[in-house]
Design a protein around this motif. Structure first.
Motif, short mmCIF file in Angstrom:
data_model
loop_
_atom_site.label_atom_id
_atom_site.label_comp_id
_atom_site.label_asym_id
_atom_site.label_seq_id
_atom_site.Cartn_x
_atom_site.Cartn_y
_atom_site.Cartn_z
N TYR A 254 13.87 17.58 -7.98
CA TYR A 254 14.13 18.98 -7.61
C TYR A 254 14.21 19.14 -6.09
CZ TYR A 254 13.33 23.81 -6.40
OH TYR A 254 13.45 25.04 -5.82
N ILE A 255 13.20 18.64 -5.37
CA ILE A 255 13.17 18.87 -3.93
C ILE A 255 14.25 18.06 -3.23
CG2 ILE A 255 11.55 17.07 -3.20
CD1 ILE A 255 11.38 20.79 -2.19
N TYR A 256 14.60 16.88 -3.77
CA TYR A 256 15.66 16.07 -3.17
C TYR A 256 17.03 16.72 -3.37
CZ TYR A 256 11.85 12.66 -3.48
OH TYR A 256 10.64 12.02 -3.40
N ILE A 257 17.25 17.24 -4.57
CA ILE A 257 18.52 17.94 -4.85
C ILE A 257 18.62 19.20 -4.01
CG2 ILE A 257 19.80 19.21 -6.62
CD1 ILE A 257 18.73 17.16 -8.66
N MET B 190 22.40 23.82 -7.51
CA MET B 190 22.14 22.61 -8.29
C MET B 190 20.64 22.40 -8.48
SD MET B 190 23.35 20.19 -10.08
CE MET B 190 25.11 20.15 -9.66
N ALA B 191 19.85 22.73 -7.45
CA ALA B 191 18.39 22.59 -7.57
C ALA B 191 17.85 23.54 -8.64
CB ALA B 191 17.72 22.87 -6.23
N PHE B 192 18.36 24.76 -8.67
CA PHE B 192 17.92 25.71 -9.70
C PHE B 192 18.30 25.24 -11.09
CE2 PHE B 192 18.82 29.23 -12.57
CZ PHE B 192 17.58 29.86 -12.59
N ILE B 193 19.54 24.73 -11.23
CA ILE B 193 19.97 24.23 -12.54
C ILE B 193 19.06 23.10 -13.01
CG2 ILE B 193 21.82 22.98 -13.73
CD1 ILE B 193 23.82 24.60 -12.07
N PHE B 194 18.67 22.21 -12.07
CA PHE B 194 17.74 21.15 -12.43
C PHE B 194 16.39 21.72 -12.85
CE2 PHE B 194 14.14 18.51 -11.24
CZ PHE B 194 14.39 17.36 -11.98
N ALA B 195 15.86 22.65 -12.05
CA ALA B 195 14.56 23.23 -12.38
C ALA B 195 14.59 23.95 -13.72
CB ALA B 195 14.13 24.20 -11.27
N PHE C 117 20.92 14.03 -13.85
CA PHE C 117 20.27 14.51 -12.62
C PHE C 117 19.83 13.35 -11.73
CE2 PHE C 117 19.70 18.37 -15.25
CZ PHE C 117 20.33 19.26 -14.39
N TYR C 118 19.50 12.20 -12.31
CA TYR C 118 19.25 11.02 -11.46
C TYR C 118 20.50 10.71 -10.65
CZ TYR C 118 15.08 9.95 -14.32
OH TYR C 118 13.87 9.99 -14.94
N GLY C 119 21.67 10.79 -11.29
CA GLY C 119 22.92 10.53 -10.59
C GLY C 119 23.13 11.49 -9.43
N VAL C 120 22.82 12.77 -9.65
CA VAL C 120 22.93 13.76 -8.57
C VAL C 120 21.99 13.40 -7.42
CG1 VAL C 120 22.62 16.19 -7.95
CG2 VAL C 120 23.64 15.59 -10.16
N THR C 121 20.78 12.93 -7.77
CA THR C 121 19.80 12.55 -6.74
C THR C 121 20.25 11.34 -5.95
OG1 THR C 121 18.06 13.38 -8.22
CG2 THR C 121 17.37 12.05 -6.35
N PHE C 122 20.77 10.33 -6.62
CA PHE C 122 21.27 9.14 -5.91
C PHE C 122 22.43 9.52 -4.99
CE2 PHE C 122 19.83 6.87 -9.96
CZ PHE C 122 18.57 6.63 -9.45
N SER C 123 23.27 10.45 -5.43
CA SER C 123 24.36 10.94 -4.57
C SER C 123 23.78 11.58 -3.31
CB SER C 123 25.22 11.95 -5.32
OG SER C 123 25.81 11.38 -6.47
N GLY C 124 22.67 12.30 -3.47
CA GLY C 124 22.01 12.92 -2.32
C GLY C 124 21.51 11.90 -1.33
N LEU C 125 20.98 10.77 -1.84
CA LEU C 125 20.53 9.71 -0.93
C LEU C 125 21.70 9.12 -0.16
CD1 LEU C 125 18.44 7.80 0.25
CD2 LEU C 125 18.69 6.35 -1.77
N LEU C 126 22.82 8.92 -0.84
CA LEU C 126 24.01 8.42 -0.14
C LEU C 126 24.45 9.39 0.95
CD1 LEU C 126 26.13 7.02 -3.12
CD2 LEU C 126 25.10 5.70 -1.26
N TYR C 127 24.37 10.70 0.65
CA TYR C 127 24.71 11.71 1.65
C TYR C 127 23.80 11.59 2.88
CZ TYR C 127 24.61 16.31 3.89
OH TYR C 127 24.61 17.33 4.82
N LEU C 128 22.49 11.45 2.65
CA LEU C 128 21.55 11.35 3.76
C LEU C 128 21.78 10.08 4.57
CD1 LEU C 128 18.21 12.56 2.10
CD2 LEU C 128 19.67 13.83 3.69
N LYS C 129 22.10 8.98 3.90
CA LYS C 129 22.31 7.72 4.62
C LYS C 129 23.57 7.76 5.47
CE LYS C 129 21.11 3.80 2.59
NZ LYS C 129 19.78 3.50 3.16
N LEU D 105 26.72 22.56 -21.88
CA LEU D 105 26.79 24.02 -21.77
C LEU D 105 25.44 24.61 -21.40
CD1 LEU D 105 29.12 24.91 -24.80
CD2 LEU D 105 29.69 24.95 -22.36
N PHE D 106 24.38 24.04 -21.96
CA PHE D 106 23.04 24.54 -21.62
C PHE D 106 22.74 24.32 -20.14
CE2 PHE D 106 18.50 24.15 -21.00
CZ PHE D 106 18.02 25.28 -21.65
N ILE D 107 23.09 23.11 -19.63
CA ILE D 107 22.85 22.84 -18.22
C ILE D 107 23.62 23.83 -17.34
CG2 ILE D 107 23.26 21.14 -16.38
CD1 ILE D 107 22.79 18.95 -18.47
N LEU D 108 24.88 24.06 -17.70
CA LEU D 108 25.71 24.98 -16.91
C LEU D 108 25.27 26.43 -17.04
CD1 LEU D 108 29.25 23.43 -17.55
CD2 LEU D 108 27.79 23.16 -15.53
#
Length: 473
Positions: A85-88, A96-101, A374-386, A431-434
């Protein structure tokens, strides 16, 4: 007004009670839960052969290790609790963070905890029903009792929860060591079954069997990211977080592989697949009249894992509320015990609701599909930070190839079952996630909170004896 955060002279903070031993116990305690006692037969069923199933277990351990290295870097760059959550939130933004939460707190975490609670209850009751499956009502009633008991333990204080975690981790590791040693003894004595000699016959190499086998295997490894949910409660996190990961995950991976070998030494693939609980069947064949010990060990293992899930899972709800993505009451802590009791109680209530129609196998497939999205979204975030923010201080830095590899693995795990065999359930999940967007726009973006929510917050503050916590660390 009780909910006005500016009026509080001093904000509460959660205690930093998790050291290196506690961190290792928390990771291993959540990982070694119901999965290793239940999932091996499903992995074997879907992948088709013992040799391929062992490769799936090894590959899942490597994937968990690589993923945890990515989280170790994220945890030392963004030193806040909340895990994904906090990484996203810091990399992909509020929506996206709200959707995850929303998805995690209302579905993913409760369904995961419900599945473990059901397995705990099944293993406790199983010895009393040798010739028939236990009554569904009794199983669910005991599962509900387990959820309530652990809510109380985690609401009391962090130290009591960590003591329970360390105790049950020691028991479950001991149980696995017994299985491993007995398997090694049988191998030395020459008891090698045909399933190990012809270990790759009947392997299923299509996309869906591999994907579903990985789902069930990775269910057993779930918990590798546990410590990132409680970063603020770790003593010296820049040191203890990566150290705990480097100790716990390789240890669990080795134990899992050796336990699976022991299962295959004792049982044929047909016996494993037909077993309702593979560890219990192993115990009955090897220990004879003492076979019930494995049922007790599986129950205690699930109970310990459930406790770790409570400890970490409640923090996602708590941190999301602290960031304004959940009701304010869920971001509060008990004034004396300094535990996020409202978030823990909320998680329990949702879990008890999910328990009513709960089914283990469907829960695993749903959980894995959603979690790896959501793990995939988080790994994308790490790539963004790097790439975009390499100047940020890091206590640990992983080569960029590692997040790329785990991101590709996450994409495979999300898309493979859908492409190979599309099912309407995956559409419902998507659909539920969205649907989280439908709640985000009015209630978070435009802040259309009804006045009754403020009154309810004040009432619950008084009843639960809680107060706002400090967001600024």
């Amino acid at each position: 007004m009780a909910t006005d955060k500016d009026s509080a002279p001093e904000k509460l903070k959660l205690k930093t009670e998790v050291g290196l031993l506690g961190g290792v116990s928390l990771i291993a305690g959540v990982m070694i839960g119901s999965g290793i006692f239940m999932s091996p037969q499903y992995v074997l069923l879907y992948i088709g052969s013992p040799g391929a199933s062992l490769l799936i277990w090894a590959a899942s351990g490597v994937l968990a290790m690589l993923a945890s290295l990515c989280y170790a870097e994220l945890g030392t760059v963004i030193r806040k609790s909340g895990g994904e959550y906090i990484y996203i939130l810091h990399t992909s933004g509020n929506l996206m963070a709200f959707i995850f939460a929303f998805t995690t707190n209302f579905v993913v975490r409760p369904t995961s905890m419900t599945a473990v609670a059901l397995i705990f209850a099944q293993n406790v009751i199983a010895p009393f029903y040798d010739d028939c499956p236990p009554p569904n009502g009794a199983v669910k009633g005991l599962a509900a009792l387990g959820l309530v008991v652990l809510t109380i333990v985690n609401c009391l204080n962090v130290r009591s929860s960590m003591a329970v975690t360390v105790f049950f981790t020691a028991i479950k590791v001991l149980a696995m060591v017994v299985i491993v040693i007995e398997g090694i003894v049988l191998l030395i004595q020459g008891n090698v079954s045909n399933s190990l000699i012809h270990s790759f016959e009947e392997t299923k190499l299509s996309v869906k069997p591999i994907g579903i086998a990985l789902y069930h295997c990775l269910w057993s490894y779930d918990g590798w990211n546990t410590l990132n949910y409680v970063t603020e409660e770790i003593k010296n996190p820049e040191v203890n977080l990566p150290r705990a990961l480097m100790i716990a995950i390789p240890m669990v991976t080795i134990l899992y592989l050796l336990v699976n070998v022991s299962y295959l030494v004792v049982m044929t693939p047909t016996e494993m697949i037909s077993s309702s609980a593979v560890a219990v069947t192993w115990g009955n064949k090897v220990l004879g009249g003492w076979g019930w010990i494995m049922s007790v060990a599986a129950a205690l293992s699930a109970f310990g894992s459930l406790n770790g899930s409570f400890f970490s899972g409640g923090r996602v709800c708590y941190v999301a509320a602290r960031e304004g993505h959940m009701p304010d009451i869920l971001a509060m802590a008990h004034m004396r015990r300094l535990t996020p009791s409202p978030a823990l109680i909320f998680t329990t209530v949702i879990s008890l609701i999910v328990l009513i129609p709960g089914d283990f196998q469907s829960i695993v497939n749903f959980f894995s599909f959603t979690a790896w999205f959501f793990y995939g979204v988080t790994f994308s975030g790490l790539l963004y930070l790097k790439i975009k923010k390499p100047e940020l201080p890091r206590a640990i830095t992983v080569p960029i190839i590692i997040p790329i590899l785990v991101l590709l693995a996450a994409v495979f795990l999300v898309l493979a079952p859908i492409i190979d065999d599309p099912q309407i359930e995956y559409l419902y999940v998507t659909l539920f996630i969205l649907s989280g967007m439908l709640l985000y726009i009015p209630f978070i973006h435009f802040k259309l909170f009804p006045g009754i929510l403020d009154k309810l917050t004040v009432f619950l503050q008084l009843v639960l004896e809680v107060a706002p916590t400090d967001k600024n660390l």
